[in-house]
Design a protein around this motif. Sequence first.
Motif, mmCIF file in Angstrom:
data_model
loop_
_atom_site.group_PDB
_atom_site.id
_atom_site.type_symbol
_atom_site.label_atom_id
_atom_site.label_comp_id
_atom_site.label_asym_id
_atom_site.label_seq_id
_atom_site.Cartn_x
_atom_site.Cartn_y
_atom_site.Cartn_z
ATOM 1 N N LEU A 20 16.880 -88.752 10.263
ATOM 2 C CA LEU A 20 15.510 -87.904 10.978
ATOM 3 C C LEU A 20 14.585 -88.756 10.800
ATOM 4 O O LEU A 20 13.835 -89.207 9.632
ATOM 5 N N MET A 21 13.543 -89.018 11.931
ATOM 6 C CA MET A 21 12.219 -89.595 11.943
ATOM 7 C C MET A 21 11.140 -88.583 11.585
ATOM 8 O O MET A 21 11.318 -87.560 11.962
ATOM 9 N N PRO A 22 10.133 -89.197 11.013
ATOM 10 C CA PRO A 22 9.134 -88.109 10.412
ATOM 11 C C PRO A 22 8.575 -87.433 11.663
ATOM 12 O O PRO A 22 8.417 -85.982 11.473
ATOM 13 N N GLY A 23 8.429 -87.837 12.680
ATOM 14 C CA GLY A 23 7.832 -87.198 14.001
ATOM 15 C C GLY A 23 8.845 -86.103 14.453
ATOM 16 O O GLY A 23 8.346 -85.100 15.112
ATOM 17 N N ASP A 24 9.990 -86.163 13.995
ATOM 18 C CA ASP A 24 10.680 -85.355 14.677
ATOM 19 C C ASP A 24 10.807 -84.021 13.910
ATOM 20 O O ASP A 24 10.920 -82.857 14.709
ATOM 21 N N GLU A 25 10.142 -83.604 12.856
ATOM 22 C CA GLU A 25 10.058 -82.277 12.204
ATOM 23 C C GLU A 25 9.011 -81.632 13.320
ATOM 24 O O GLU A 25 8.973 -80.292 13.277
ATOM 25 N N ARG A 26 8.170 -82.365 14.027
ATOM 26 C CA ARG A 26 7.157 -81.366 14.693
ATOM 27 C C ARG A 26 8.088 -80.911 16.183
ATOM 28 O O ARG A 26 7.484 -79.659 16.558
ATOM 29 N N THR A 27 9.050 -81.321 16.249
ATOM 30 C CA THR A 27 9.704 -80.585 17.373
ATOM 31 C C THR A 27 10.758 -79.696 16.758
ATOM 32 O O THR A 27 10.888 -78.506 17.306
ATOM 33 N N LEU A 28 11.400 -79.886 15.430
ATOM 34 C CA LEU A 28 12.103 -79.024 14.842
ATOM 35 C C LEU A 28 11.357 -77.829 14.367
ATOM 36 O O LEU A 28 11.961 -76.511 14.657
ATOM 37 N N ALA A 29 10.391 -77.911 13.746
ATOM 38 C CA ALA A 29 9.690 -76.548 12.986
ATOM 39 C C ALA A 29 9.519 -75.281 14.199
ATOM 40 O O ALA A 29 9.808 -74.240 13.677
ATOM 41 N N PRO A 30 8.741 -75.633 15.153
ATOM 42 C CA PRO A 30 8.396 -74.531 15.989
ATOM 43 C C PRO A 30 9.755 -74.218 16.532
ATOM 44 O O PRO A 30 9.545 -72.602 16.595
ATOM 45 N N HIS A 31 10.600 -74.712 16.895
ATOM 46 C CA HIS A 31 11.807 -74.219 17.455
ATOM 47 C C HIS A 31 12.823 -73.073 16.480
ATOM 48 O O HIS A 31 13.035 -72.093 16.982
ATOM 49 N N LEU A 32 12.796 -73.896 15.081
ATOM 50 C CA LEU A 32 13.510 -73.108 14.138
ATOM 51 C C LEU A 32 12.596 -71.803 13.933
ATOM 52 O O LEU A 32 13.225 -70.658 13.415
ATOM 53 N N ALA A 33 11.478 -71.945 13.889
ATOM 54 C CA ALA A 33 10.606 -70.315 13.789
ATOM 55 C C ALA A 33 11.055 -69.325 14.689
ATOM 56 O O ALA A 33 10.811 -68.057 14.199
#
Length: 337
Positions: A20-33
Amino acid sequence: MTTDHEAVRELLGAWAVGALMPGDERTLAPHLADCDPCAAEAARLRAVVRDLDGPPVTAGPLPAERGLSLALRTRPAASRTASHAAPYAAAVAGLQALLGEMDEHGPWGTPVVHDWDVHDTVAHLLAADEPLAVRLGLRVAGEFDGVDGASWREAWAARTEEVLARERGRAPAGTVASWQAQAKALLSSPEAHDPELAGRATTLMGARLPLTDHFLVRAFEAWVHTEDIGRALDLPVPPPRTPHLWQLVRLAVRILGLALGSGTPAVALTVAGEGGEASWILGEGAEPVSAELVLDPVDFCRLMGGRVDPSVVARGISGDESAATRVLTRAASLAWL
């Protein structure tokens, strides 16, 4: 069009194998919430990684959501695999998630396929990945030579039995950890990230193909055996993501075309279903087409993997039925999984 769920599922697979690239967390976090199913899948994958790699560095126990976020931030960053290795990364993540449903005392002895149980099937995948690992310099030369040559099936069967005998003396968790470590090494190799480097051809398992295709072969086998395990345990296993599925379809068509050769009556094969439709002429292209054959992409891959009988696979046939049946039978005969 790729949905949010599909995009997140791909990111979770990359995360599970440390890609996982660092910037991908910005995609993951809102969706998982906002998405409970995706959050549950993320937590399950995190548990698999924790069990096999050791826990992420934390100051103490954290709630699942906070622990997942910290794991995403602290896990070593790595560039994503190239497209030819992405199906294998996803297949590895899928099997990890499935095995995450089991514990040390889980149903590891459940019969799966051939005379293998769940533990044996993972050991088989450990052996199955060896030829590519050796060719990429990830295993010591001489450990396993890659079973080239006319007798590769015999050598392959013998090596599989060696690995099964060895792994049956270990705990299932140890076998899973060894398989995962080898898979991660393959996915961390330069050839998994550089299509040009992976473009060179090499002979493995009796087939001379570019390394890009050998990565797809590994994805194909990992998915087939994940389905085998899921079926045995009555746990659902989804088909590969649509782009990955079509990569496997195109690989299977190339292999089938080579196996049929030019002496076979020409048959028009159409694969149609999730993700679109594509057609090829197999056999003697200079002759008029003698039959038309239509298959679903998942059914076609299962046929090539030896997991569906050619006499009962759902298909559409027009023209010379015997010519179409010959193609189906030849496809099923190519499986060694």
